[in-house]
Motif scaffolding. Structure first.
Motif, PDB file in Angstrom:
ATOM      1  N   MET A   1       0.970  -1.255   0.026  1.00 14.74           N
ATOM      2  CA  MET A   1       0.052   0.143   0.127  1.00 14.74           C
ATOM      3  C   MET A   1       0.856   1.307   0.133  1.00 14.74           C
ATOM      4  SD  MET A   1      -3.239   0.309   2.078  1.00 14.74           S
ATOM      5  CE  MET A   1      -3.336  -1.473   2.605  1.00 14.74           C
ATOM      6  N   LYS A   2       0.323   2.394  -0.494  1.00 11.61           N
ATOM      7  CA  LYS A   2       1.030   3.553  -0.384  1.00 11.61           C
ATOM      8  C   LYS A   2       1.303   4.459   0.719  1.00 11.61           C
ATOM      9  CE  LYS A   2       0.342   4.682  -5.407  1.00 11.61           C
ATOM     10  NZ  LYS A   2      -0.874   5.144  -6.444  1.00 11.61           N
ATOM     11  N   SER A   3       2.103   5.177   0.828  1.00  7.28           N
ATOM     12  CA  SER A   3       2.752   5.659   2.246  1.00  7.28           C
ATOM     13  C   SER A   3       1.504   6.614   2.586  1.00  7.28           C
ATOM     14  CB  SER A   3       3.774   6.535   2.071  1.00  7.28           C
ATOM     15  OG  SER A   3       3.844   7.542   1.462  1.00  7.28           O
ATOM     16  N   HIS A   4       0.637   7.310   1.680  1.00 11.31           N
ATOM     17  CA  HIS A   4      -0.245   8.208   2.132  1.00 11.31           C
ATOM     18  C   HIS A   4      -1.562   7.457   2.795  1.00 11.31           C
ATOM     19  CE1 HIS A   4      -2.473   6.859  -1.573  1.00 11.31           C
ATOM     20  NE2 HIS A   4      -3.422   6.909  -0.700  1.00 11.31           N
ATOM     21  N   VAL A   5      -1.595   6.328   2.871  1.00 14.47           N
ATOM     22  CA  VAL A   5      -2.335   5.299   3.759  1.00 14.47           C
ATOM     23  C   VAL A   5      -1.762   5.130   5.068  1.00 14.47           C
ATOM     24  CG1 VAL A   5      -3.717   3.322   4.091  1.00 14.47           C
ATOM     25  CG2 VAL A   5      -3.354   4.369   1.711  1.00 14.47           C
ATOM     26  N   TRP A   6      -0.421   5.000   5.054  1.00 14.84           N
ATOM     27  CA  TRP A   6       0.192   4.464   6.313  1.00 14.84           C
ATOM     28  C   TRP A   6       0.441   5.843   7.288  1.00 14.84           C
ATOM     29  CZ3 TRP A   6       0.008  -0.135   8.091  1.00 14.84           C
ATOM     30  CH2 TRP A   6      -0.143  -0.873   7.376  1.00 14.84           C
ATOM     31  N   ARG A   7       0.627   6.826   6.570  1.00 18.68           N
ATOM     32  CA  ARG A   7       1.038   8.193   7.469  1.00 18.68           C
ATOM     33  C   ARG A   7      -0.007   8.617   8.295  1.00 18.68           C
ATOM     34  NH1 ARG A   7       2.769  12.311   3.548  1.00 18.68           N
ATOM     35  NH2 ARG A   7       4.420  11.093   2.948  1.00 18.68           N
ATOM     36  N   PRO A   8      -0.984   8.753   8.101  1.00 15.25           N
ATOM     37  CA  PRO A   8      -2.346   9.133   9.338  1.00 15.25           C
ATOM     38  C   PRO A   8      -2.522   7.863   9.980  1.00 15.25           C
ATOM     39  CG  PRO A   8      -3.228   8.732   6.960  1.00 15.25           C
ATOM     40  CD  PRO A   8      -1.865   8.838   6.658  1.00 15.25           C
TER      41      PRO A   8
END
Lengths: 157, 264
Positions: A1-8
């Motif tokens: 999965m891309k980082s914009h999902v992990w960051r939050p």
């Protein structure tokens, strides 16, 4: 999965960890569910001891009677025996060390608490003899003539 | 293909599954079991209760004075943990009630205090019945004030007394609104919810509460309702006592002798 999902997700996790750390320091260890269950017993247990440690100020006539046995035994012969010493003399606390001297309430209003006549049926008040404070020697303290430790009219000063 | 037998089987199994309560799946926590065990029926053998005999009360207010001084409630602020109400019922069917300064100075006039400096005098011959009713925290078995506290600052002890943790109270005032008896208020000094504690510091040392001790007429009594030989518990069991606002389901533990329906 891309980082914009992990960051939050990491932000949320970090927040949770932070809150748990703060809670561990801020909330005392004995805070929890005690005898009365979750609904009524959710509290800091040591607060019960804090309330128990509150200072007792009213010591009752039992505390007074050893040193002031003359006053105690004389008032016990009268209808005023039911009244605690401290109701007029003020709370004993640690008398005689603290306070060394108690202040007696000598105001007319103190006596009138019971001796203002209120002829109320179904109340004990109707059985207490009273005076009209506006007609009965207004302006002077009751103790000028009456002895509260010997309230019968024979005990008049 | 679905047969009739299969259909009926599945239906019965489905209904049985739906009927299983969600509680059945809950893991039993020892802490909760412990809490339930300590509930009203068994558990610790102390439960403080209070008895007020309104026939004996003369409205001297010495209980209020003693309470305020004992519990360090600011004497001249118009707040008090306990107070005495006067009820005067006249022949024209009207109810007159007052409690000036919570009866801190007793009732030294026959005039009813209407507030804002107005008074109503009642003639002796107009009175049907008149009496005094001391009030204080009912230390309910189901205290609504505790239920609404969002932070766990107010709670019930194992012996039934509802206390406020002054360090935890955030002063939101929910409990003050939730109490049906109006016994809670903001402490003018600490700015937290304040209420009658049944003089917890005294009763746990074997003393009477300050108000009970100060009452010259024995109108107030405090005792352990779980002790069958306790005078309070014996009177509650054997005489006709009532509680305030029974319909609220709070199960108050302050019992009254001799109040009529006008008292709320």
């Amino acid at each position: 999965m891309k980082s914009h999902v992990w960051r939050p997700a990491f932000v949320v996790l970090a927040l949770i960890v932070l809150i748990l750390i703060v809670r561990a320091f801020y909330v005392s260890k004995d805070f929890g569910i005690w005898e009365r269950g979750y609904m009524y017993g959710f509290h800091r247990k040591s607060n019960e001891d804090e309330w128990k440690a509150f200072t007792v100020k009213y010591k009752s006539a039992e505390y007074c009677k050893d040193c002031h046995s003359d006053k105690y035994s004389s008032i016990m012969q009268t209808p005023h025996a039911v009244i605690q010493c401290e109701n007029c003399h003020g709370p004993a606390l640690d008398h005689p060390s603290d306070p060394p001297k108690l202040t007696v309430d000598k105001r007319r209003e103190l006596c009138l608490r019971c001796h203002y006549p209120l002829p109320y049926p179904t109340s004990g008040r109707a059985n207490i003899r009273g005076i009209d404070p506006e007609k009965h020697n207004p302006g002077i303290e009751c103790v000028m003539c009456h002895n509260p430790h010997k309230p019968s009219l024979e005990g008049m000063k | 293909m679905i047969t009739r037998r299969k259909f009926l089987k599945n239906t019965i199994a489905g209904i049985a599954g739906l009927a299983l309560p969600a509680a059945g799946a809950e893991i039993v926590s020892p802490r909760k079991l412990f809490a339930a065990r300590n509930d009203t029926i068994s558990g610790p053998n102390v439960r403080w209760a209070f008895l007020v005999d309104t026939y004996k009360c003369v409205g001297c207010g010495l209980c209020v004075k003693a309470c305020k001084l004992e519990n360090e409630v600011p004497y001249d602020a118009n707040v008090t943990r306990t107070w005495v109400e006067r009820y005067v019922l006249t022949k024209d069917g009207r109810i007159h009630a007052d409690s000036p300064k919570g009866a801190r100075d007793g009732f030294t006039t026959s005039k009813i205090d209407l507030g804002e400096g107005r008074f109503h005098d009642i003639k002796k011959e107009d009175i049907d019945k008149a009496f005094f009713v001391p009030k204080l925290c009912n230390q309910c078995e189901n205290p609504p004030c505790v239920q609404v506290c969002p932070v766990g600052a107010t709670y019930q002890t194992a012996d039934g007394v509802v206390l406020v943790d002054r360090k935890w109270c955030i002063g939101c005032g929910y409990c003050i609104m939730a109490c049906p008896y109006g016994v809670r208020f903001f402490h003018p000094v600490y700015h937290v919810a304040e209420k009658c504690t049944f003089c917890y510091h005294r009763i746990t040392k074997g003393l009477k509460t300050a108000c009970v001790q100060a009452c010259p007429f024995g109108a107030r009594m405090v005792g352990n309702i779980k002790d069958p030989n306790d005078p309070v518990s014996r009177i509650i069991r054997t005489e006709r006592v009532s509680v305030l606002k029974d319909e609220y389901g709070t199960r108050p533990q302050v019992y009254y002798l001799g109040i009529s329906r006008e008292v709320i």
